[in-house]
Design an enzyme around this catalytic site. Structure first.
Site, PDB file in Angstrom:
ATOM      1  N   ARG A 144       0.076  -9.454 -20.766  1.00 12.56           N
ATOM      2  CA  ARG A 144      -0.790  -9.043 -21.871  1.00 12.56           C
ATOM      3  C   ARG A 144      -0.060  -8.134 -22.852  1.00 12.56           C
ATOM      4  O   ARG A 144      -0.374  -8.112 -24.037  1.00 12.56           O
ATOM      5  CB  ARG A 144      -1.984  -8.289 -21.292  1.00 12.56           C
ATOM      6  N   GLU A 193       0.191  -7.455   8.951  1.00  8.44           N
ATOM      7  CA  GLU A 193       0.384  -6.000   8.952  1.00  8.44           C
ATOM      8  C   GLU A 193       1.520  -5.575   8.028  1.00  8.44           C
ATOM      9  O   GLU A 193       1.740  -4.387   7.824  1.00  8.44           O
ATOM     10  CB  GLU A 193       0.686  -5.538  10.388  1.00  8.44           C
ATOM     11  N   PRO A 217       0.823  -1.221   0.000  1.00  8.51           N
ATOM     12  CA  PRO A 217       0.000   0.000   0.000  1.00  8.51           C
ATOM     13  C   PRO A 217       0.856   1.269   0.000  1.00  8.51           C
ATOM     14  O   PRO A 217       0.398   2.340  -0.343  1.00  8.51           O
ATOM     15  CB  PRO A 217      -0.803  -0.114   1.304  1.00  8.51           C
ATOM     16  N   ASP A 232      -5.885  -0.496 -27.062  1.00  4.54           N
ATOM     17  CA  ASP A 232      -6.565  -0.358 -25.772  1.00  4.54           C
ATOM     18  C   ASP A 232      -6.871   1.095 -25.472  1.00  4.54           C
ATOM     19  O   ASP A 232      -6.033   1.961 -25.699  1.00  4.54           O
ATOM     20  CB  ASP A 232      -5.650  -0.896 -24.652  1.00  4.54           C
TER      21      ASP A 232
END
Ligand code: 21W
Length: 254
Positions: free
Chosen positions: A162, A124, A97, A177
């Site tokens: 991809r 954590e 994060p 895309d």
């Protein structure tokens, strides 16, 4: 391309190893995905990979030792797969994060690597001394909280695979895309011709390819303007697209 994934839940990665375009890339040996479980590098009877945090607080922290041995083993395997094992060619990437948010541009730059070693946290987080010793790049999916790094690792691998050459049927589909040309996608239709009393836009049945392309582009523009004004602001049309935008503006004036 070689991927080593370090995770206490290796079974999760069947999702990309066994299905769809990523599964085919593995079957065709264009891509290798090896899962390494840090539990296999523990020495105690309980195969501990987590402990309570120094300084107290909720939850558990992943211990440095098993992870460091897993990373060393991943580097060995990467070199056995022909990777140049340094941070320029085969970085250790910690899904976190606290990382830089994943974007299409960073996905494209990652296709240049020989491989990558992905580190998936749980609990954590991971002992900071492991991170400072081994991690080259930290990557986040965005500002929402998940239960671990495995899904982010699969999203990263999916998007990189991809974009590798000769993975997608016709490379153009990857290039076209919407996030590549900066516009959202146009609507899509297929059989049957009628559904729930709704037909298909006439232009798509016309066989007139120039008109179809123009209609699709105008749909992309309209949808981007209404749904993602931030993308529209940042959109820089190609010379070709600028011509079409002018023609659209003129048509709107009539
Ligand atoms: O491992 C991941 N998440 C598990 C996880 C969730 C919460 C905490 C504890 N945070 C406490 C705190 N206090 C203040 C700020 N943060 C640690 C780890 C993850 C990897 S990439 C990614 N991208 C988007 N979202 C994600 O959760 C992830």
């Amino acid at each position: 391309m070689y991927f080593a994934v370090i995770s206490i839940f290796p079974e999760m990665f069947a999702t990309i190893r066994e299905f769809g375009i990523t599964g085919r890339a593995v079957t065709q040996e264009q891509v290798t995905i090896e899962c390494i479980n840090p539990r296999d590098y523990t020495t105690d009877n309980y195969r501990r990979i987590d402990e309570r945090p120094y300084g107290g607080g909720p939850g558990m922290v992943m211990m440095a030792e098993p992870l460091s041995q897993a990373i060393e083993d991943a580097r060995l395997r990467a070199s056995q797969h022909g990777c140049r094992v340094d941070s320029e060619h085969c970085p250790v990437i910690y899904m976190s994060p606290q990382g830089k948010t994943l974007s299409e541009s960073s996905v494209v730059s990652m296709t240049e690597y020989d491989g990558m070693i992905l580190l998936c946290g749980r609990y954590e987080g991971i002992d900071e001394r492991l991170l400072s010793q081994y991690v080259d790049i930290e990557i986040s999916l965005g500002d929402y909280v998940l239960t671990g790094g495995e899904l982010p690792a699969m999203v990263l691998m999916d998007s990189v695979i991809r974009r590798l050459p000769d993975i997608m049927g016709d490379d153009k589909s990857a290039e076209q895309d919407s996030f590549v040309d900066g516009l959202l996608d146009c609507p899509h239709y297929t059989k049957p011709h009628e559904f729930a009393g709704m037909a298909v836009p006439e232009v798509l049945l016309s066989g007139h390819h120039a008109n179809i392309a123009k209609w699709r582009f105008s749909q992309q523009v309209e949808r981007t303007q209404t749904r993602r004004p931030d993308l529209w602001q940042a959109f820089t049309p190609t010379v070709e697209q600028a011509k079409w935008l002018k023609a659209l503006a003129k048509a709107d004036k009539k």
